[in-house]
Design an enzyme around this catalytic site. Structure first.
Site, short mmCIF file in Angstrom:
data_model
loop_
_atom_site.label_atom_id
_atom_site.label_comp_id
_atom_site.label_asym_id
_atom_site.label_seq_id
_atom_site.Cartn_x
_atom_site.Cartn_y
_atom_site.Cartn_z
N LYS A 1 68.90 -31.58 18.54
CA LYS A 1 69.02 -32.90 19.16
C LYS A 1 67.66 -33.54 19.21
O LYS A 1 67.64 -34.66 19.08
CB LYS A 1 69.69 -32.69 20.72
CG LYS A 1 71.28 -32.39 20.65
CD LYS A 1 71.62 -32.44 21.79
CE LYS A 1 72.86 -31.61 22.03
NZ LYS A 1 73.47 -31.63 23.47
N LYS B 1 79.86 -27.82 11.81
CA LYS B 1 80.42 -27.47 12.83
C LYS B 1 81.40 -28.90 13.47
O LYS B 1 80.94 -29.91 13.34
CB LYS B 1 79.73 -27.13 14.24
CG LYS B 1 80.21 -26.75 15.52
CD LYS B 1 79.23 -26.61 16.53
CE LYS B 1 79.15 -27.90 17.19
NZ LYS B 1 78.20 -27.77 18.49
N LYS C 1 82.39 -34.23 17.94
CA LYS C 1 82.60 -35.76 18.06
C LYS C 1 81.37 -36.55 17.43
O LYS C 1 81.61 -37.49 16.87
CB LYS C 1 82.88 -35.91 19.48
CG LYS C 1 82.68 -37.49 19.68
CD LYS C 1 84.18 -37.62 20.13
CE LYS C 1 84.40 -39.32 20.20
NZ LYS C 1 84.46 -40.19 21.44
P1 TYM Z 1 80.40 -28.65 24.51
O1 TYM Z 1 80.94 -30.00 25.52
O2 TYM Z 1 79.68 -29.19 23.34
O3 TYM Z 1 81.81 -27.94 24.04
C1 TYM Z 1 82.77 -27.25 25.00
C2 TYM Z 1 83.11 -25.93 24.47
O4 TYM Z 1 83.94 -26.09 23.16
C3 TYM Z 1 83.04 -25.26 22.31
N1 TYM Z 1 83.10 -25.83 20.95
C4 TYM Z 1 83.39 -25.36 19.90
N2 TYM Z 1 83.98 -23.98 19.54
C5 TYM Z 1 84.65 -23.78 18.28
N3 TYM Z 1 84.14 -24.55 17.27
C6 TYM Z 1 83.66 -25.92 17.37
N4 TYM Z 1 83.31 -26.68 16.40
C7 TYM Z 1 83.19 -26.13 18.74
N5 TYM Z 1 82.50 -27.28 19.35
C8 TYM Z 1 82.47 -27.19 20.48
C9 TYM Z 1 81.71 -25.05 22.82
O5 TYM Z 1 80.94 -23.73 22.20
C10 TYM Z 1 81.97 -25.11 24.48
O6 TYM Z 1 82.38 -23.66 24.94
N6 TYM Z 1 76.59 -27.16 27.20
C11 TYM Z 1 77.99 -27.11 26.99
C12 TYM Z 1 78.69 -27.36 28.20
C13 TYM Z 1 78.37 -26.58 29.56
C14 TYM Z 1 78.72 -25.16 29.75
C15 TYM Z 1 78.13 -24.84 30.96
C16 TYM Z 1 79.16 -24.12 28.93
C17 TYM Z 1 77.49 -27.13 30.22
N7 TYM Z 1 77.38 -25.95 31.37
C18 TYM Z 1 78.20 -23.65 31.39
C19 TYM Z 1 79.27 -22.77 29.71
C20 TYM Z 1 78.82 -22.52 30.74
C21 TYM Z 1 78.43 -28.05 26.05
O7 TYM Z 1 77.80 -28.78 25.61
O8 TYM Z 1 79.82 -27.76 25.48
#
Ligand code: TYM
Length: 351
Positions: A124, A203, A206
């Site tokens: 990022k 991956k 969005k």
């Molecule tokens: P985020 O919003 O990017 O994604 C949410 C969840 O979806 C999973 N994910 C995927 N899994 C498989 N294939 C993909 N292409 C894919 N894209 C997204 C992510 O691994 C995630 O589990 N930082 C985190 C949010 C967060 C969080 C937390 C998670 C904030 N605090 C505490 C766990 C515990 C995030 O940006 O996820």
């Protein structure tokens, strides 16, 4: 003990789960298969907290006027996808101010070098002309999210595993300094830990525009799948392919029956079917799998106040726990706040 007491006692014994998702505005099949499907299953077994993490979402440039709708749409889609507020707690991170308070505290035990080597930070930061400190400290807020509830299980996709490992390190360091209190959480990843986008390379995400959204119409899904990348060896309809390296076939594994998977794999290897046939069948299966979610979302959209009420109730439940954890953390750190003056009557303040 009454029935309620018995239930509470049982609830007390259940392990606690925390996970979060950014309010990107769209829940896509990558998030869904990688994380949210596990959340839906876990809510039957564990005491679950799921946060829509808007404080995380402001670490990259965004449009403030759009944020409320992004948060609302994410809540609505999560509920439509099967989260049940009677079984789990769904809330918006910024409704519980203790997340940021604990994040500051945890910053003081987090090694800078660990933050700098996070893969997501490097990716990022590489895209931004000027890198805000919030992007670097992002995993510390994530640590606060989890440790605030003293959760022991964190279901996520593969891209978050490195962050959760750092959360464990942060908990260890805080405990070593101030006494065992914050449990080191375990990461939970399922088989769909890394769903690729329709480009078949990166991956699904969005921000890369390579997604299928959970609420997209059958026409939108087909328009996207039609041009999805397949095995490059299939230059013409008659060239056989290898389903094991084809992302469209990988998606069949998650959305199609064993019969359809066998039909697609055999047809691809023998060139009995073309990529378009294979995609058409996949599109039909995805549309069928997502139909109930789409219908529930349409229903919920008619009752926005219900979604808002669920989020408000969720935040209330979180705040009760969050206040307790932060009070204990501060007590152990000698931050007792004992110097606040006793409140004076309004008249006395004016003079
Ligand atoms: P985020 O919003 O990017 O994604 C949410 C969840 O979806 C999973 N994910 C995927 N899994 C498989 N294939 C993909 N292409 C894919 N894209 C997204 C992510 O691994 C995630 O589990 N930082 C985190 C949010 C967060 C969080 C937390 C998670 C904030 N605090 C505490 C766990 C515990 C995030 O940006 O996820």
């Amino acid at each position: 003990m009454g029935a309620r007491g018995a239930m509470e006692a049982m609830a007390g014994k259940r392990e606690r789960v925390f996970s979060g998702i950014q309010p990107s505005g769209e829940l896509h099949i990558g998030n869904y298969l990688g994380a949210v499907q596990n959340w839906v299953q876990m809510q039957d077994q564990y005491e679950c907290f799921f946060g829509i993490v808007d404080h995380h979402a402001i670490t990259v440039p965004y449009e403030p006027a759009e944020m409320p709708a992004r948060v609302f749409d994410m809540a609505l889609t999560l509920l439509a996808a099967g989260l049940d507020p009677r079984k789990c707690t769904l809330f918006v991170q910024s409704d519980v101010p203790e997340h940021t308070e604990l994040a500051w505290i945890l910053n003081t035990v987090t090694p800078l070098g660990d933050l700098e080597r996070m893969t997501q930070f490097k990716e990022k930061a590489g895209r931004e002309a000027s890198v805000p400190a919030g992007l670097l400290n992002y995993p510390v807020l994530q640590a606060a999210d989890i440790l605030l509830y003293r959760a022991t299980l964190v279901p996520v996709g593969e891209d978050q595993v490195q962050h959760i490992e750092l959360v464990r390190e942060i908990a260890r360091r805080w405990n070593a300094r101030y006494g065992e209190y914050l449990p080191e959480p375990q990461v939970v990843v399922g088989p769909a830990r890394r769903i690729l986008g329709l480009d078949g390379k990166a991956k699904m995400s969005k921000s890369l525009g390579n997604t299928i959204g959970l609420l997209e119409s059958p026409e939108e899904i087909w328009a996207k799948l039609k041009v999805a990348v397949t095995d490059p060896a299939r230059v013409t309809r008659r060239d056989p392919g290898n389903p094991d390296i084809c992302n469209v076939f990988t998606l069949h594994r998650y959305f199609s029956s064993p019969q359809d998977q066998a039909w697609s794999a055999h047809g691809c290897r023998t060139a009995a079917i073309g990529c378009l046939d294979c995609k058409r069948r996949l599109a039909d299966n995805i549309v069928a799998a997502l139909r109930p979610i789409r219908e529930r979302a349409l229903e919920l959209r008619e009752r926005p106040e219900e979604v808002r009420r669920m989020l408000a109730e969720g935040a209330e439940r979180c705040r009760a726990i969050a206040r307790e954890t932060v009070a204990e953390v501060k007590r152990r750190m000698g931050l007792t706040g004992s110097f606040l003056p006793v409140a004076k009557p309004a008249a006395a303040i004016r003079t």
